[in-house]
Structures are given as C-alpha cells and as structure tokens.
Design a protein around this motif. Structure first.
Motif, PDB file in Angstrom:
ATOM      1  N   GLU A 178       1.696   0.353  -7.390  1.00 40.81           N
ATOM      2  CA  GLU A 178       1.473  -1.098  -7.508  1.00 40.81           C
ATOM      3  C   GLU A 178       1.948  -1.767  -6.226  1.00 40.81           C
ATOM      4  OE1 GLU A 178       0.299  -4.437  -9.888  1.00 40.81           O
ATOM      5  OE2 GLU A 178       0.397  -2.383 -10.633  1.00 40.81           O
ATOM      6  N   THR A 179       1.147  -2.703  -5.726  1.00 41.92           N
ATOM      7  CA  THR A 179       1.517  -3.486  -4.548  1.00 41.92           C
ATOM      8  C   THR A 179       1.039  -4.911  -4.757  1.00 41.92           C
ATOM      9  OG1 THR A 179       1.116  -1.520  -3.186  1.00 41.92           O
ATOM     10  CG2 THR A 179       1.412  -3.611  -2.022  1.00 41.92           C
ATOM     11  N   ARG A 180       1.909  -5.877  -4.502  1.00 32.70           N
ATOM     12  CA  ARG A 180       1.534  -7.289  -4.577  1.00 32.70           C
ATOM     13  C   ARG A 180       1.999  -7.986  -3.309  1.00 32.70           C
ATOM     14  NH1 ARG A 180       1.204  -8.636 -10.271  1.00 32.70           N
ATOM     15  NH2 ARG A 180      -0.289  -7.077 -10.956  1.00 32.70           N
ATOM     16  N   TRP A 181       1.074  -8.720  -2.670  1.00 35.96           N
ATOM     17  CA  TRP A 181       1.378  -9.459  -1.453  1.00 35.96           C
ATOM     18  C   TRP A 181       1.442 -10.945  -1.772  1.00 35.96           C
ATOM     19  CZ3 TRP A 181       2.902  -6.487   2.355  1.00 35.96           C
ATOM     20  CH2 TRP A 181       2.421  -5.175   2.428  1.00 35.96           C
ATOM     21  N   VAL A 182       2.348 -11.655  -1.124  1.00 36.36           N
ATOM     22  CA  VAL A 182       2.386 -13.109  -1.235  1.00 36.36           C
ATOM     23  C   VAL A 182       1.141 -13.632  -0.515  1.00 36.36           C
ATOM     24  CG1 VAL A 182       3.639 -15.206  -0.603  1.00 36.36           C
ATOM     25  CG2 VAL A 182       4.897 -13.178  -1.363  1.00 36.36           C
ATOM     26  N   LEU A 183       0.394 -14.475  -1.171  1.00 36.22           N
ATOM     27  CA  LEU A 183      -0.855 -14.989  -0.618  1.00 36.22           C
ATOM     28  C   LEU A 183      -0.624 -15.620   0.747  1.00 36.22           C
ATOM     29  CD1 LEU A 183      -3.856 -15.352  -1.266  1.00 36.22           C
ATOM     30  CD2 LEU A 183      -3.296 -17.591  -2.206  1.00 36.22           C
ATOM     31  N   GLY A 184      -1.363 -15.141   1.749  1.00 33.30           N
ATOM     32  CA  GLY A 184      -1.280 -15.687   3.094  1.00 33.30           C
ATOM     33  C   GLY A 184      -0.044 -15.262   3.870  1.00 33.30           C
ATOM     34  N   ARG A 185       0.716 -14.317   3.347  1.00 29.06           N
ATOM     35  CA  ARG A 185       1.945 -13.854   4.012  1.00 29.06           C
ATOM     36  C   ARG A 185       1.856 -12.366   4.285  1.00 29.06           C
ATOM     37  NH1 ARG A 185       4.095 -18.488   5.790  1.00 29.06           N
ATOM     38  NH2 ARG A 185       4.532 -19.944   4.111  1.00 29.06           N
ATOM     39  N   ASN A 186       2.729 -11.879   5.136  1.00 29.99           N
ATOM     40  CA  ASN A 186       2.764 -10.462   5.478  1.00 29.99           C
ATOM     41  C   ASN A 186       3.870  -9.707   4.762  1.00 29.99           C
ATOM     42  OD1 ASN A 186       0.550 -10.167   7.246  1.00 29.99           O
ATOM     43  ND2 ASN A 186       1.683 -11.257   8.828  1.00 29.99           N
ATOM     44  N   TRP A 187       4.279 -10.213   3.610  1.00 21.43           N
ATOM     45  CA  TRP A 187       5.297  -9.492   2.846  1.00 21.43           C
ATOM     46  C   TRP A 187       4.944  -9.544   1.359  1.00 21.43           C
ATOM     47  CZ3 TRP A 187       8.287 -11.973  -0.831  1.00 21.43           C
ATOM     48  CH2 TRP A 187       8.304 -13.360  -0.788  1.00 21.43           C
ATOM     49  N   GLY A 188       5.518  -8.596   0.641  1.00 19.51           N
ATOM     50  CA  GLY A 188       5.272  -8.515  -0.793  1.00 19.51           C
ATOM     51  C   GLY A 188       6.217  -7.526  -1.430  1.00 19.51           C
ATOM     52  N   ASP A 189       5.827  -6.989  -2.574  1.00 25.82           N
ATOM     53  CA  ASP A 189       6.625  -6.013  -3.305  1.00 25.82           C
ATOM     54  C   ASP A 189       5.748  -4.820  -3.662  1.00 25.82           C
ATOM     55  OD1 ASP A 189       8.831  -7.694  -3.269  1.00 25.82           O
ATOM     56  OD2 ASP A 189       8.598  -8.384  -5.321  1.00 25.82           O
ATOM     57  N   ALA A 190       6.357  -3.651  -3.794  1.00 30.74           N
ATOM     58  CA  ALA A 190       5.618  -2.450  -4.173  1.00 30.74           C
ATOM     59  C   ALA A 190       6.488  -1.571  -5.066  1.00 30.74           C
ATOM     60  CB  ALA A 190       5.174  -1.674  -2.941  1.00 30.74           C
ATOM     61  N   LEU A 191       5.807  -0.788  -5.896  1.00 34.88           N
ATOM     62  CA  LEU A 191       6.458   0.114  -6.825  1.00 34.88           C
ATOM     63  C   LEU A 191       5.945   1.535  -6.615  1.00 34.88           C
ATOM     64  CD1 LEU A 191       8.217   0.541  -9.466  1.00 34.88           C
ATOM     65  CD2 LEU A 191       6.054   0.275 -10.709  1.00 34.88           C
ATOM     66  N   TRP A 192       6.866   2.476  -6.484  1.00 35.80           N
ATOM     67  CA  TRP A 192       6.552   3.902  -6.385  1.00 35.80           C
ATOM     68  C   TRP A 192       7.124   4.610  -7.607  1.00 35.80           C
ATOM     69  CZ3 TRP A 192       7.585   0.831  -2.280  1.00 35.80           C
ATOM     70  CH2 TRP A 192       6.846   0.981  -1.090  1.00 35.80           C
ATOM     71  N   VAL A 193       6.427   5.624  -8.107  1.00 39.25           N
ATOM     72  CA  VAL A 193       6.945   6.436  -9.205  1.00 39.25           C
ATOM     73  C   VAL A 193       6.966   7.896  -8.757  1.00 39.25           C
ATOM     74  CG1 VAL A 193       6.220   4.862 -11.035  1.00 39.25           C
ATOM     75  CG2 VAL A 193       4.679   6.696 -10.302  1.00 39.25           C
ATOM     76  N   LEU A 194       7.876   8.664  -9.341  1.00 43.20           N
ATOM     77  CA  LEU A 194       8.009  10.072  -8.991  1.00 43.20           C
ATOM     78  C   LEU A 194       6.724  10.815  -9.336  1.00 43.20           C
ATOM     79  CD1 LEU A 194      10.227  11.996  -7.894  1.00 43.20           C
ATOM     80  CD2 LEU A 194      10.768  12.528 -10.281  1.00 43.20           C
ATOM     81  N   LYS A 195       6.253  11.652  -8.410  1.00 45.35           N
ATOM     82  CA  LYS A 195       5.012  12.414  -8.645  1.00 45.35           C
ATOM     83  C   LYS A 195       5.203  13.459  -9.726  1.00 45.35           C
ATOM     84  CE  LYS A 195       3.350  11.953  -3.900  1.00 45.35           C
ATOM     85  NZ  LYS A 195       3.119  12.630  -2.628  1.00 45.35           N
TER      86      LYS A 195
END
Length: 195
Positions: A178-195
C-alpha cells in the motif's frame, strides 16, 4: 497517517502484539495501539514530546532518543511545528512548507532499535527522511517483523533522505502492499508486509 491502518490490520489480519514506533511526536497513534492491546515502544528524542507520551500512555515504553544506525549523538533540526523536526537538514521541505521554520538545533542521543528490542510484530517510522538509518539499526528486528509502515519520499525533502525505491531495496524480506501520496506533494506513507 495517510493509510487507514486500523482497516489494513483488520483486513490483512496483521499481528499487533508489539509495535515499535519511531518518531513518536506526542503519541497521536497511541489510542489505536492501546485499542489493539499492543505492547508499545516509542522512540522520541524531543524531551517535551516524550513526556507527553509518558503522561498519556503510562504503560507504554518511551525511549527518549532518536533511532538510528549506531549509538551516538546527532543534531536535530527543530521545526516550528514540532512534528517536522529531523536529524537531517531540511531541503525541499523549506519550499514546500514555507510556514514551517527550522531556526535552531540541539544534540540528541541516537540508539539503534536492535539495542532496545530485537523482536516486534510491527515497525512504524515517521522520522522525517531518516528512515534509512532507522532501518539499518533495526536489522535483527526487521528479520522477525511482520509489517513496516514508513513515511516515504519521491524527492529530497531533507538532505540525503532516501526515495521510496531505496526503501524497497532495504526491505528485501518485505513486499510493499500500500502506498498513499499527499496530493500535489512528494511525500506520503507506505506499508510493507513480510513475504
């Protein structure tokens, strides 16, 4: 948090027994962690913010230090809004958020996550560009960590901060889901899960 963590944890049935949160600020996520019944370890280098976490969540563990790759001390660039303070010098952040200033700095202790806890279900990091150093100091913890939630960048908001692609390289045992970016910005949040 840009991603609805409560929903993701519920849908993916992610474990929440122990959560390590780096860059705790004033513990905004503490109520969520408490609702899960998690054992929580916070890393927060600013004394006033660490004290607020201790007052709000007396059963949580608060490490009054920054998390990094090695033990030592580092300057922290204090932001006028508190939450944008970073161990890295501000760069594009200055243009993107002219309302936030960085007029002073002070020395804070730095401790690797692995010296505090080598096992955790989750690692949450909001370290204003310092994520790569945090991950370097959490290698043992990451080996057992089921999921990782990071603030991510597409540009150099702070001098030397990693891009999201670099974080993907560091989290080789995990898959970004999962990745979400702040609209019009170069930063956001992301989620990684163990493979």
């Amino acid at each position: 948090m840009l991603i609805d963590l409560a929903q993701i944890v519920r849908e993916r049935r992610l474990p929440v027994g122990r959560v390590i949160h780096v860059g705790g600020n004033i513990g905004e996520e503490g109520e969520l962690y408490s609702s899960w019944g998690s054992q929580v370890i916070w890393f927060e280098p600013r004394a006033d913010a660490a004290m607020q976490i201790r007052r709000k969540y007396p059963t949580h563990i608060v490490v009054e230090a920054a998390a990094g790759a090695t033990v030592g001390f580092s300057p922290i660039w204090l932001a006028s809004n508190g939450q944008s303070s970073s161990l890295l010098r501000p760069r594009a952040h200055l243009e993107l958020h002219p309302e936030i200033s960085f007029e002073r700095s002070c020395e804070v202790p730095v401790i690797p996550v692995d010296l505090v806890a080598q096992e955790s279900d989750a690692l949450v990091v909001d370290a204003q560009g310092y994520e790569e150093y945090v991950l370097e100091g959490a290698r043992k913890c990451l080996g057992r960590c089921q999921w990782v939630y990071l603030e991510v960048n597409r540009a150099e908001l702070f001098k030397g901060c990693p891009t999201i692609e670099r974080l993907d390289e560091l989290l080789v045992r995990h898959r970004r889901v999962e990745t979400r970016w702040v609209l019009g910005r170069n930063w956001g949040d992301a989620l990684w899960v163990l493979k």
